[in-house]
Design a protein around this motif. Structure first.
Motif, PDB file in Angstrom:
ATOM      1  N   LYS A  43      -1.214  -8.108  -1.370  1.00 21.82           N
ATOM      2  CA  LYS A  43      -2.522  -8.473  -1.843  1.00 21.82           C
ATOM      3  C   LYS A  43      -2.715  -7.715  -3.397  1.00 21.82           C
ATOM      4  O   LYS A  43      -2.383  -6.504  -3.518  1.00 21.82           O
ATOM      5  CB  LYS A  43      -3.181  -7.875  -0.795  1.00 21.82           C
ATOM      6  N   ILE A  44      -3.273  -8.531  -3.914  1.00 23.85           N
ATOM      7  CA  ILE A  44      -3.345  -8.125  -5.730  1.00 23.85           C
ATOM      8  C   ILE A  44      -4.811  -7.257  -5.450  1.00 23.85           C
ATOM      9  O   ILE A  44      -5.929  -7.761  -5.210  1.00 23.85           O
ATOM     10  CB  ILE A  44      -3.243  -8.981  -6.453  1.00 23.85           C
ATOM     11  N   ASP A  45      -4.946  -6.120  -6.158  1.00 26.69           N
ATOM     12  CA  ASP A  45      -5.993  -5.494  -6.502  1.00 26.69           C
ATOM     13  C   ASP A  45      -6.884  -6.149  -7.158  1.00 26.69           C
ATOM     14  O   ASP A  45      -6.418  -6.875  -8.319  1.00 26.69           O
ATOM     15  CB  ASP A  45      -6.079  -4.063  -6.658  1.00 26.69           C
ATOM     16  N   GLU A  46      -8.341  -5.870  -6.875  1.00 29.29           N
ATOM     17  CA  GLU A  46      -9.586  -6.793  -7.787  1.00 29.29           C
ATOM     18  C   GLU A  46      -9.276  -6.334  -9.360  1.00 29.29           C
ATOM     19  O   GLU A  46      -9.619  -6.988 -10.058  1.00 29.29           O
ATOM     20  CB  GLU A  46     -10.678  -6.581  -7.213  1.00 29.29           C
ATOM     21  N   LYS A  47      -8.944  -5.060  -9.547  1.00 28.86           N
ATOM     22  CA  LYS A  47      -9.043  -4.418 -10.922  1.00 28.86           C
ATOM     23  C   LYS A  47      -8.055  -4.998 -11.585  1.00 28.86           C
ATOM     24  O   LYS A  47      -8.136  -5.476 -12.739  1.00 28.86           O
ATOM     25  CB  LYS A  47      -8.874  -2.819 -10.685  1.00 28.86           C
ATOM     26  N   GLU A  48      -6.778  -5.471 -11.025  1.00 32.62           N
ATOM     27  CA  GLU A  48      -5.610  -5.865 -11.780  1.00 32.62           C
ATOM     28  C   GLU A  48      -5.983  -7.405 -11.867  1.00 32.62           C
ATOM     29  O   GLU A  48      -5.709  -8.038 -12.978  1.00 32.62           O
ATOM     30  CB  GLU A  48      -4.428  -5.927 -10.876  1.00 32.62           C
ATOM     31  N   ILE A  49      -6.824  -7.992 -11.059  1.00 30.91           N
ATOM     32  CA  ILE A  49      -7.056  -9.389 -11.347  1.00 30.91           C
ATOM     33  C   ILE A  49      -8.103  -9.606 -12.553  1.00 30.91           C
ATOM     34  O   ILE A  49      -8.034 -10.259 -13.495  1.00 30.91           O
ATOM     35  CB  ILE A  49      -7.749 -10.194 -10.208  1.00 30.91           C
ATOM     36  N   GLN A  50      -9.039  -8.588 -12.709  1.00 28.20           N
ATOM     37  CA  GLN A  50     -10.115  -8.335 -13.626  1.00 28.20           C
ATOM     38  C   GLN A  50      -9.646  -8.171 -15.022  1.00 28.20           C
ATOM     39  O   GLN A  50      -9.807  -8.605 -16.067  1.00 28.20           O
ATOM     40  CB  GLN A  50     -11.144  -7.452 -13.371  1.00 28.20           C
ATOM     41  N   SER A  51      -8.407  -7.398 -14.824  1.00 32.67           N
ATOM     42  CA  SER A  51      -7.764  -6.799 -16.179  1.00 32.67           C
ATOM     43  C   SER A  51      -6.963  -7.694 -16.941  1.00 32.67           C
ATOM     44  O   SER A  51      -6.551  -7.815 -17.854  1.00 32.67           O
ATOM     45  CB  SER A  51      -7.263  -5.649 -16.227  1.00 32.67           C
ATOM     46  N   GLY A  52      -6.656  -8.725 -15.952  1.00 31.83           N
ATOM     47  CA  GLY A  52      -5.403  -9.748 -16.353  1.00 31.83           C
ATOM     48  C   GLY A  52      -4.058  -9.131 -16.038  1.00 31.83           C
ATOM     49  O   GLY A  52      -2.991  -9.727 -16.206  1.00 31.83           O
ATOM     50  N   ALA A  53      -3.985  -8.154 -15.525  1.00 31.93           N
ATOM     51  CA  ALA A  53      -2.430  -7.532 -15.258  1.00 31.93           C
ATOM     52  C   ALA A  53      -1.862  -8.064 -14.179  1.00 31.93           C
ATOM     53  O   ALA A  53      -0.674  -8.048 -14.181  1.00 31.93           O
ATOM     54  CB  ALA A  53      -2.627  -5.911 -14.865  1.00 31.93           C
ATOM     55  N   ALA A  54      -2.735  -8.892 -13.263  1.00 30.10           N
ATOM     56  CA  ALA A  54      -2.111  -9.476 -12.201  1.00 30.10           C
ATOM     57  C   ALA A  54      -1.168 -10.928 -12.625  1.00 30.10           C
ATOM     58  O   ALA A  54      -0.313 -11.324 -11.976  1.00 30.10           O
ATOM     59  CB  ALA A  54      -3.034 -10.085 -11.175  1.00 30.10           C
ATOM     60  N   PHE A  55      -1.710 -11.253 -13.659  1.00 36.24           N
ATOM     61  CA  PHE A  55      -0.902 -12.469 -14.287  1.00 36.24           C
ATOM     62  C   PHE A  55      -0.013 -12.256 -15.061  1.00 36.24           C
ATOM     63  O   PHE A  55       0.729 -13.195 -16.021  1.00 36.24           O
ATOM     64  CB  PHE A  55      -2.102 -13.407 -14.948  1.00 36.24           C
ATOM     65  N   LYS A  56       0.618 -11.016 -15.401  1.00 38.78           N
ATOM     66  CA  LYS A  56       1.813 -10.771 -16.353  1.00 38.78           C
ATOM     67  C   LYS A  56       3.144 -11.335 -15.563  1.00 38.78           C
ATOM     68  O   LYS A  56       3.130 -10.870 -14.424  1.00 38.78           O
ATOM     69  CB  LYS A  56       1.998  -9.300 -16.476  1.00 38.78           C
ATOM     70  N   THR A 113       6.513 -11.235 -13.593  1.00 39.07           N
ATOM     71  CA  THR A 113       7.486 -10.671 -13.270  1.00 39.07           C
ATOM     72  C   THR A 113       8.651 -11.339 -12.533  1.00 39.07           C
ATOM     73  O   THR A 113       8.461 -11.977 -11.496  1.00 39.07           O
ATOM     74  CB  THR A 113       6.732  -9.622 -12.127  1.00 39.07           C
ATOM     75  N   MET A 114       9.758 -11.079 -12.703  1.00 37.20           N
ATOM     76  CA  MET A 114      10.807 -11.712 -12.359  1.00 37.20           C
ATOM     77  C   MET A 114      11.404 -11.345 -11.108  1.00 37.20           C
ATOM     78  O   MET A 114      11.611 -10.258 -11.003  1.00 37.20           O
ATOM     79  CB  MET A 114      12.268 -11.606 -13.259  1.00 37.20           C
ATOM     80  N   GLY A 115      11.468 -12.206  -9.994  1.00 41.49           N
ATOM     81  CA  GLY A 115      11.965 -11.973  -8.736  1.00 41.49           C
ATOM     82  C   GLY A 115      11.079 -11.089  -7.846  1.00 41.49           C
ATOM     83  O   GLY A 115      11.703 -10.621  -6.956  1.00 41.49           O
ATOM     84  N   LYS A 116       9.754 -11.100  -8.335  1.00 40.29           N
ATOM     85  CA  LYS A 116       8.922 -10.191  -7.359  1.00 40.29           C
ATOM     86  C   LYS A 116       8.790 -10.538  -5.960  1.00 40.29           C
ATOM     87  O   LYS A 116       8.679  -9.894  -4.885  1.00 40.29           O
ATOM     88  CB  LYS A 116       7.512 -10.091  -8.181  1.00 40.29           C
TER      89      LYS A 116
END
Length: 258
Positions: free
Chosen positions: A164-177, A179-182
């Motif tokens: 589950k992706i934290d809301e802060k990472e979604i808001q900051s855009g970090a969730a969309f970076k 990542t290979m093979g995650k």
């Protein structure tokens, strides 16, 4: 020259290089008498119990004999609408009728409803259906259920088994970076964490997977896969990485005529 034995004294080890064949046999028989190892499976009165799937094609034509345990994995994959979830729920219903045991379904896709589940013949009093938010929470619940007597687990489906992706990472855009093979690593960790406990509790995992179109269809490998499909070179991809193949005991593919 005949070898001689070296007796073990306090605080010392035995040099097995000088053992005779008779020495080795005697030492092994002593160890075997004290061991709780898996050598008992060689005895004639010890046989693995199989619970029929309840489908003639699987039980007889494929020769699978039935649902196995021992911490093994059955992988069911296919394209959308092929009947993977329906088949698995039907297997659960037959398993419950044959054994009276409970079963557990982790519905990551959130598609199972009570009316649909009842049509497959499951015993509602002996099943728990969860819609987990993350693969980590799922793993915790699996351990709790193992300790509560559940041996049959269904995970539907692998593409949605993610953290589950934290809301802060979604808001900051970090969730969309990128990542290979995650996802593949998450599935590998899932197996690594749970399968030893599944073996200890004599469980069986049904892993449902939905195949995806293969990218780069113009490559030589893709063309060969389309013409000569093999287990190692399929004309499609299976989310979750190679871990699903390495940890799977049985692999069943369902297809629709599209």
């Amino acid at each position: 020259m005949a070898a001689s034995t070296i007796k073990k004294s306090a605080g010392s080890s035995v040099n097995t290089r000088v053992f005779t064949i008779q020495d080795r046999r005697e030492q092994f028989l002593k160890y075997k008498a004290q061991s709780k190892g898996d050598w008992r499976v060689l005895e004639e009165n010890v046989d693995e119990a199989f619970v029929p799937f309840g489908f003639l094609t699987i039980d007889q034509v494929l020769g699978w004999r039935g649902v196995c345990h021992g911490g093994r994995v059955i992988h069911i994959h296919g394209n959308e609408g092929a009947g993977k979830s329906t088949l698995t729920l039907g297997v659960i219903g037959n398993y419950q009728r044959q054994t009276g045991e409970p079963a557990s379904v982790f519905d990551f896709e959130r598609t199972i409803n009570s009316k649909y589940a009842r049509t497959t013949g499951i015993d509602e009093s002996m099943i728990i259906i969860k819609k987990p938010d993350s693969i980590e929470q799922c793993a915790k619940d699996v351990i709790d259920q193992m300790n509560s007597g559940v041996r049959l687990f269904v995970f539907d489906s692998i593409p949605r088994m993610k953290s589950k992706i934290d809301e802060k990472e979604i808001q900051s855009g970090a969730a969309f970076k990128p990542t290979m093979g995650k996802h593949a690593k998450a599935i590998q960790d899932f197996y690594d964490v749970l399968l030893p406990h599944a073996a200890e509790h004599d469980c069986i995992f049904f892993m449902i997977n939905q195949q995806r179109a293969r990218m780069g269809d113009d490559s030589p490998e893709a063309k060969w896969a389309a013409k000569y499909p093999s287990f190692t070179n399929l004309p499609y991809t299976l989310p979750g990485g190679m871990a699903n193949r390495y940890n799977t005991s049985y692999m069943l593919e369902l297809k629709t005529n599209k």
